[in-house]
Design a protein around this motif. Structure first.
Motif: not given
Length: 743
Positions: A438, A496, A691
């Motif tokens: 990503d 993800r 994250e």
């Protein structure tokens, strides 16, 4: 095995053998038993009989014992009360069929010597005398070697007539694009037309030079196709006449052929199809007939039916286990390894995707076979020709989704293919690629766009090169490229989640108990001295490869960039240094890097390249380290943004005080363990903290400090050491109580 199919095949075999035996008797009566027979201008007698039985048939009398063998092979036609006839009798009936047809065709050459025209002419619309018969040796020597060296992976044997001219053209064209030969025999059972005649009607040229070979208007012409394959095995494969098992196995393993029956199927056609199964050649048809799905003689299924004409080509290739060979990459720019290290500078920039300016993500995912159309490339949203000229250079979000299907494909192979995108896209002149997952970054130059390059060509490259380099592990690949922001964000979220699952696979492995690590040298085009070594507790700094990914990659490509490294003698357990790793790194870095540590950024840290997901740096005033991810574009407490850091320490350097790593590496147990581990981390961007929040909480508990995440400063606190030091003091960050990080 379907009773209906086997019963039909046996009935058909009885019909064919009976007619051939009568034809042989009549020929002997008319011409005498010493009449010479054979296929003109060939040196293999009757090649199916010769290759399997070792029998040379030169005269009519030589065929008599073979015809007796055909009759002996014929099983009884199954009675109505028989529930499940075995496969063996059907295969015997098939062999009897082919032996008898070969004798019958040899007699036809005596009775009607002008029936087949032979030669290598090209036939066009309006031609009617098109049936070629057995290939002469001059043709065979030229074409047969292609079946051995791989330039012709196999052939499609098409019998009957397609439902329409266009469907015939489409099917044959699809096979031509995959370098297959198309061997044709038999008009439809009503005798009206055949695929070769439909092709001529559709304006398609046929003949050996086009790889479309019209052998015969009769089903018996199947022997010319199988005989050609057996001749190739004898001439170029070293298989001796009479070695029947070796002959059949050679064809199954080396000649990827199959049968397409595209119109109503008669008993005689079933008999020929049963014969082909002996060679491992399955039948795939659009007709509504029973299926024979269990594997056994053929690589996969034996008979697959009810396949729509539009899907017949791909389904046939799948069932036969044929690996598609893509020899050319249809893009308008030069392509090759020489362009891999090329840079696209600001003055030449036409469009940019990712790199922190927009979101860009790459995701390889496996699908079911029926969900993937091989070679299909789609762009959803703006492509390069759609961009307004007054906004060039323009920044676009982009998601590259590669969907792969294959009977031998494993989910473990997904990240291996995913990581290849980096260097394969870089092979295109005028295109630059950095990063992965990503954090991918594309820069497309004006010079490439002027030549006609589009984002769709990215998919063209990936389809071709994946087939060329990794075709052994999959069958089909399609590419979808998105440039709509909402869709890109949606795909990024999905990807993800997959990345997280992949990373978790090695969670319970330990470096101490693992003797083999793996190298990764994919990024040496940009960083010639960089050698990434991946262990269970230190993922590749790009974030794309963990230890299991490298292991799978090495299994796929033993000579590729992911080589096994025996770590050898432990030199420093605390910092993570091993003699075997150092020896490998010294050699692979072209003698530029003598040694490095896995668990330190202060002492001999690992080399860094521009593809790293994150970079850590020492903050002396705070007695700790900061880490910053590529997505964060602001200032950092070390005084440099990510881009500046990457420029300073990238290129394959080992820079004390700095190191590149993956985002996930931050929450691995061995992260900078030699320097104090996770408790040394005093600052990271809030986006990275968010994250990694779940993993940071877990690791904090393991470190005996459940609130460690709240003691780590971020950009909402400050972006200088002075600004964050007060926060660290207030929160009693453990780094402030640790031994000096430098000294």
């Amino acid at each position: 095995m379907s009773k209906i199919i086997i019963s039909a095949a046996i009935r058909g075999a009885h019909n064919i053998v009976g007619k051939a035996a009568a034809k042989l008797d009549a020929a002997i009566q008319k011409y005498g038993e010493n009449q010479e027979i054979g296929f003109p201008n060939t040196a293999y007698y009757l090649p199916i009989i010769y290759s399997l039985m070792g029998t040379k048939i030169e005269k009519l009398k030589d065929a008599v014992p073979v015809m007796a063998r055909c009759k002996a092979l014929l099983p009884a036609v199954p009675a109505e009360h028989n529930y499940l006839p075995y496969l063996g009798p059907g295969l015997d009936a098939g062999l009897a069929t082919l032996f008898a047809e070969e004798i019958s065709e040899a007699i036809r050459y005596v009775e009607d010597p002008d029936f087949y025209v032979g030669g290598e002419e090209v036939y066009s619309k309006g031609d009617t005398k098109i049936w070629l018969g057995a290939a002469e040796d001059t043709i065979f020597r030229k074409r047969g070697v292609e079946f051995v060296d791989g330039s012709a992976p196999g052939f499609a044997a098409i019998v009957g007539a397609a439902p329409s001219v266009q469907e015939a053209v489409d099917l044959v064209t699809e096979y031509q694009k995959k370098n297959l030969y198309i061997f044709c025999a038999a008009r439809s059972i009503d005798g009206k037309t055949s695929v070769p005649e439909q092709l001529l009607e559709g304006g398609v040229q046929i003949g050996w030079p086009t790889r479309i070979v019209p052998f015969s208007p009769d089903i018996a012409g199947a022997v010319f196709a199988l005989g050609f394959a057996n001749r190739a095995a004898m001439a170029f494969g070293g298989v001796k006449p009479g070695a029947a098992l070796k002959m059949l196995l050679y064809n199954k393993d080396r000649i990827f052929a199959f049968v397409n029956a595209v119109s109503q199927i008669s008993d005689e056609w079933y008999a020929n199809a049963a014969g082909c199964i002996n060679w491992g050649f399955p039948t795939i048809t659009n007709q509504d007939i029973p299926q024979v799905l269990p594997t056994g003689i053929c690589t996969y299924e034996h008979v697959v039916s009810n396949v729509p004409m539009a899907e017949l080509g791909q389904k046939s290739i799948e069932v036969r286990g044929l690996k598609v060979q893509v020899t050319e990459i249809d893009i308008p720019v030069n392509f090759g390894a020489a362009f891999e290290g090329e840079r696209v500078r600001k003055d030449d920039l036409y469009a940019e995707c990712g790199g922190g300016k927009t979101q860009a993500v790459e995701w390889v995912t496996s699908k079911r076979m029926e969900e993937v159309e091989d070679g299909k490339v789609e762009v959803f949203g703006l492509d390069l020709p759609d961009l307004p000229q007054d906004k060039i250079p323009m920044r676009l979000p982009m998601a590259v989704v590669v969907e792969v299907a294959g009977r031998a494909f494993q989910p473990d192979f997904e990240p291996i293919l995913e990581r290849q995108i980096h260097h394969l896209v870089n092979y295109a002149q005028g295109v630059m690629h950095i990063g992965q997952r990503d954090i991918a970054w594309y820069r497309i130059g004006k010079s490439a766009v002027e030549k006609g390059f589009t984002l769709k060509h990215v998919g063209t490259i990936l389809h071709a090169k994946f087939h060329q380099d990794f075709g052994a592990i999959f069958d089909k690949v399609q590419v979808k490229i998105y440039t709509d922001k909402d869709k890109v964000d949606e795909i990024t979220k999905q990807a993800r989640a997959v990345y997280k699952e992949r990373d978790a696979r090695v969670e319970n492995m330990r470096d101490e108990t693992t003797e083999t690590y793996y190298s990764c040298t994919l990024c040496q085009s940009f960083a010639p001295n960089h050698v990434c070594v991946v262990s269970p507790e230190r993922t590749g700094l790009c974030g794309a490869y963990n230890w299991m990914d490298c292991k799978a990659s090495n299994e796929i490509n033993p000579t590729g960039p992911n080589q096994p490294i025996q770590k050898g003698e432990t030199i420093d357990e605390k910092y993570g240094m091993w003699q075997g790793v150092n020896d490998f790194v010294f050699k692979a870095s072209r003698q530029k890097v003598e040694k490095y540590n896995f668990y330190s950024l202060v002492y001999d840290p690992m080399t860094t390249c521009g593809c790293c997901e994150a970079i850590s740096a020492v903050l002396p005033m705070c007695n700790g380290i900061m880490t910053v991810n590529r997505d964060y574009t602001g200032e950092t407490p070390c005084g440099m943004k990510f881009t500046t850091l990457a420029g300073v320490i990238g290129g394959g350097q080992s820079t004390p005080g700095f190191v590149g790593h993956s985002k996930y590496n931050v929450v691995q147990r061995k992260f900078v363990r030699g320097d104090g581990g996770l408790k040394r981390v005093v600052w990271m961007p809030k986006i990275l903290k968010d994250e990694l929040r779940e993993q940071l909480l877990k690791r904090g508990e393991e470190e005996g400090m459940p609130d460690l995440i709240d003691r780590i400063a971020d950009d909402t606190v400050g972006v200088t050491e002075d600004e964050i030091l007060a926060f660290l003091t207030e929160k009693k960050h453990p780094a402030l109580e640790m031994d000096p990080i430098i000294g």
